[in-house]
Design an enzyme around this catalytic site. Structure first.
Site, PDB file in Angstrom:
ATOM      1  N   ASP A 452      40.469 -15.263  -9.301  1.00 48.86           N
ATOM      2  CA  ASP A 452      39.169 -14.968  -8.690  1.00 48.86           C
ATOM      3  C   ASP A 452      38.607 -16.222  -8.027  1.00 48.86           C
ATOM      4  O   ASP A 452      39.049 -17.349  -8.302  1.00 48.86           O
ATOM      5  CB  ASP A 452      38.239 -14.452  -9.799  1.00 48.86           C
ATOM      6  CG  ASP A 452      37.096 -13.598  -9.277  1.00 48.86           C
ATOM      7  OD1 ASP A 452      36.880 -13.553  -8.053  1.00 48.86           O
ATOM      8  OD2 ASP A 452      36.400 -12.988 -10.116  1.00 48.86           O
ATOM      9  N   ASP A 520      34.075  -5.237  -5.287  1.00 48.88           N
ATOM     10  CA  ASP A 520      33.486  -4.971  -6.611  1.00 48.88           C
ATOM     11  C   ASP A 520      32.808  -3.614  -6.644  1.00 48.88           C
ATOM     12  O   ASP A 520      32.347  -3.184  -7.705  1.00 48.88           O
ATOM     13  CB  ASP A 520      32.464  -6.062  -6.961  1.00 48.88           C
ATOM     14  CG  ASP A 520      33.135  -7.293  -7.529  1.00 48.88           C
ATOM     15  OD1 ASP A 520      34.326  -7.209  -7.879  1.00 48.88           O
ATOM     16  OD2 ASP A 520      32.484  -8.342  -7.614  1.00 48.88           O
TER      17      ASP A 520
END
Ligand code: DGJ
Length: 684
Positions: A452, A520
């Site tokens: 990430d 997301d």
């Protein structure tokens, strides 16, 4: 047969791909000029073509050059901007020669006076119409002064002038990435860019150009995509004086400069291009095939169905909680269990812990071993979330190495999500990152990392470094190096690229990763739009898509489980919901849908993709899979051999492909909210 040829009398180079030709010529004053990019031509035909002569007209603003530079009567967008130590700018070319291999052309140029050499690199493939272009700059004087580089694009592409010019690209934001936009280009310079140090949520580094007449399956489309994961800039220019439509692009953003040192060689990333006569769908399929054959590290492997704990537990990661989720996930048929953020250091919220990559001693008193064992005991692979480029000021790492983060003297260190960026241009930082990642992966033979990156670069400097702005690109190269070393050292490790959702989804990352977390936002309605935009360039096997809870935690929208599954089944399926709250009937339905996915997975992940209205169709060998939603209707399929006959796997109903192509497939969507279906057809 060689795909590259050269006509010495006209100094014309021809690149041939299976369905297209590309030609350039060394013109007056040794300027490399664009000749042709389109339908196949012979070398003789290409050599006889005129070039667009924008350079000798004092009114034209674009020259149709292979790499526009500054100097002389040039007033268009420069691809290469340089300044020498004495203040002189620009380039006057001398053509030094070329190297031709079967699939590669290198055109060697240098400046007439200053110590700067430049090689235009072209690579083609026998199985693709994508042409890879890049540039090598070399400082030819071992002793002298550095050359300042203000812009160094990888390539400039020229699209033939047409009465209409339309641009396709994506815009976006966090949780709303890759929104496709298609609009007439203005008579102006249009800049697509990211100034954030990552390719970004706001624009994806590719553009498509057509004359306004292409549709999903027909029409000429020119497209270009940059293989770079940092700041970037693509400038398109529509000229009203009859010149070609030009698109120049590369790494970096406006205002940055750096110095090419004496003796140094600099290679740009690839800015690849494709001409297609098969509309936007054909263009996308050709990019997908190229990415599969020439970019991805492990293209042929089926992506496992994964479970990810993020939406279920947030930072509240405990051994017991994860074990319980793992048991439920395994019972559904999940193949890979991924523990997201919250397993390490003092990471109980986003305020602390990044940089301290050891299991949280309170949450995992015996380390990760017991959890890994439990996951493996259920027959699943084990994966872990990491964010190696970041640190929280509240961390052991930052307290020990405050100088490791990007910062500038006399400037505040801007925190975003309470975190600072580690300077991956520093080799001591990348060594540290490689070491702990290598140890972590080795300790538990970890199968999968989710890498990430949750914030943009600010105060991007390195006090004491006389050429600190290089780090905008050296940080990205540092990330690539660590990823590459990890993969080499752990051949069975698979990696998912992520940056706060889809903030770093690009061809550069796909060289080192297997799949991408594209947003997301897991709301199935929103996801359809995001996935549609992602699919313009990137193949389904790289597109992670999770089924999460209803109401969706982010949008609060309520949707049926089957709809959430069907939308997520159009890529690499994952589950991200809080399974502890799913009812018995929901778990049973999920198990059945997951089994269905495993059946269609080879077709979805490895087949050709056709985007249809409110549906996606995949074809592989004899099999066709259609995932559809929206209103009940007959859906016209695409790409089938019109002479074939197909049978519906579930009902046995037979359909002539000719009718599927013209009258359509009756969908028989269920009644109710958000109806959706999966239809499987096999050729008889
Ligand atoms: C952003 C990612 O996109 C999410 O999936 C999750 O991993 C969080 N970061 C964790 O902090």
């Amino acid at each position: 047969m060689s795909q590259v040829s050269y006509d010495a009398s006209s100094r014309t180079y021809l690149l041939s791909t299976p369905a297209t030709s590309y030609a350039l010529r060394i013109g007056v004053d040794d300027v490399p000029q664009h000749v042709h990019w389109g339908v196949p031509l012979t070398l003789a035909q290409a050599s006889a073509l005129p070039v667009y002569d924008g350079l000798t007209s004092s009114f034209a603003s674009t020259g149709g050059e292979e790499l526009a530079v500054e100097g002389g009567a040039r007033f268009g967008v420069p691809s290469l901007l340089v300044r020498y130590a004495d203040g002189t700018r620009g380039v006057e070319w001398v053509h030094e020669g070329h190297e031709i291999r079967d699939d590669r052309l290198r055109v060697r140029l240098r400046d007439r006076h200053y110590p700067l050499a430049c090689t235009l690199e072209y690579a083609v493939h026998a199985d693709s119409d994508i042409i890879e272009r890049s540039l090598t700059l070399r400082h030819t004087d071992g002793q002298g002064e550095p050359v300042e580089i203000l812009r160094c694009d990888a390539a400039a592409w020229s699209v033939p002038a047409a009465s209409g010019v339309r641009l396709s690209h994506t815009v976006g934001q966090w949780s709303g990435e890759t929104q496709l936009r298609r609009a007439e280009a203005p008579y102006a310079e249009t800049v697509f860019t990211s100034r954030r140090g990552l390719s970004g949520h706001y624009a994806n580094p590719w553009v498509m150009v057509d004359a306004g007449d292409a549709d999903e399956e027909h029409g000429a489309v020119w497209s270009m995509a940059l293989a770079w994961s940092g700041s970037w800039r693509i400038t398109a220019h529509r000229d009203h004086t009859g010149g070609p439509f030009t698109v120049t692009g590369g790494a970096g953003h406006d205002g940055l400069s750096w110095r090419l040192r004496p003796g140094e060689t600099h290679n740009t990333p690839v800015f690849a291009g494709q001409f297609s006569t098969r509309g936007f769908g054909g263009t996308s399929r050709a990019w997908h095939a190229y990415i599969v054959r020439h970019v991805l590290p492990r293209p042929d492997e089926l992506r496992p169905v994964l479970y990810n704990s993020w939406e279920a537990t947030g930072w509240d990661v405990t051994l017991e909680g994860q074990r319980a989720l793992a048991e439920k996930a395994a019972a559904l048929g999940v193949e890979l269990f991924v523990v997201d953020d919250g397993w390490f250091g003092g990471r109980t919220s986003d305020h602390a812990g990044l940089g301290d990559w050891h299991p949280n001693p309170e949450r995992f008193p015996q380390g990760l071993g017991p959890l890994v064992e439990a996951v493996r005991g259920h027959g699943m692979k084990f994966g872990l979330w990491v964010e190696p480029e970041m640190t929280n000021p509240d961390s052991e790492l930052y307290r020990a190495h405050p100088d490791w983060v990007l910062h500038m003297p006399h400037r505040r260190r801007t925190e975003l999500r309470n975190q600072l960026v580690l300077n991956f241009a520093r080799t001591d930082v990348t060594e540290w990152a490689y070491k702990w990642l290598d140890q972590l992966v080795s300790a538990h033979a970890i199968d999968f990392l989710k890498w990430d990156m949750n914030r943009a670069l600010t105060e991007a400097s390195w006090p004491g470094d006389p050429d600190a702005e290089r780090l905008w690109s050296d940080h990205v190269r540092g990330v690539y190096t660590v990823l590459d070393r990890l993969r080499q050292a752990h051949p069975s490790l698979r990696i998912e690229g992520c940056a706060g959702g889809g903030g770093r989804a690009d061809l550069g990352m796909l060289r080192y990763t297997d799949q991408t977390w594209i947003s997301d936002n897991t709301d199935a309605d929103d996801r359809i739009t995001i996935q549609h935009g992602y699919s313009q360039l990137y193949p389904a096997r790289t597109m992670d898509a999770w089924v999460t809870d209803s109401p969706n935690p982010f949008t609060r929208r309520t949707t049926p489980l089957s709809y959430r599954f069907h939308v997520a089944m159009t890529g690499a399926l994952g589950i991200g919901g809080d399974l502890s709250r799913w009812t018995g009937p929901e778990l049973a339905e999920a198990r059945a849908l997951l089994t269905l996915y495993k059946d269609i997975r080879p077709v979805v992940q490895q087949g050709e993709q056709y985007r249809l209205p409110d549906a996606v169709q995949y074809m592989s060998g004899d099999r066709v899979v259609v995932v559809a939603w929206g209103a009940d209707r007959s859906l016209r399929l695409s790409g089938l051999d019109a002479t074939a006959v197909y049978a519906d796997d579930a009902t046995g109903t037979e359909y002539a492909a000719a009718t599927l192509l013209t009258h359509g497939l009756p969908l028989h969507l269920p009644k109710g909210d958000k109806p959706s279906t999966v239809v499987r057809l096999t050729r008889l």
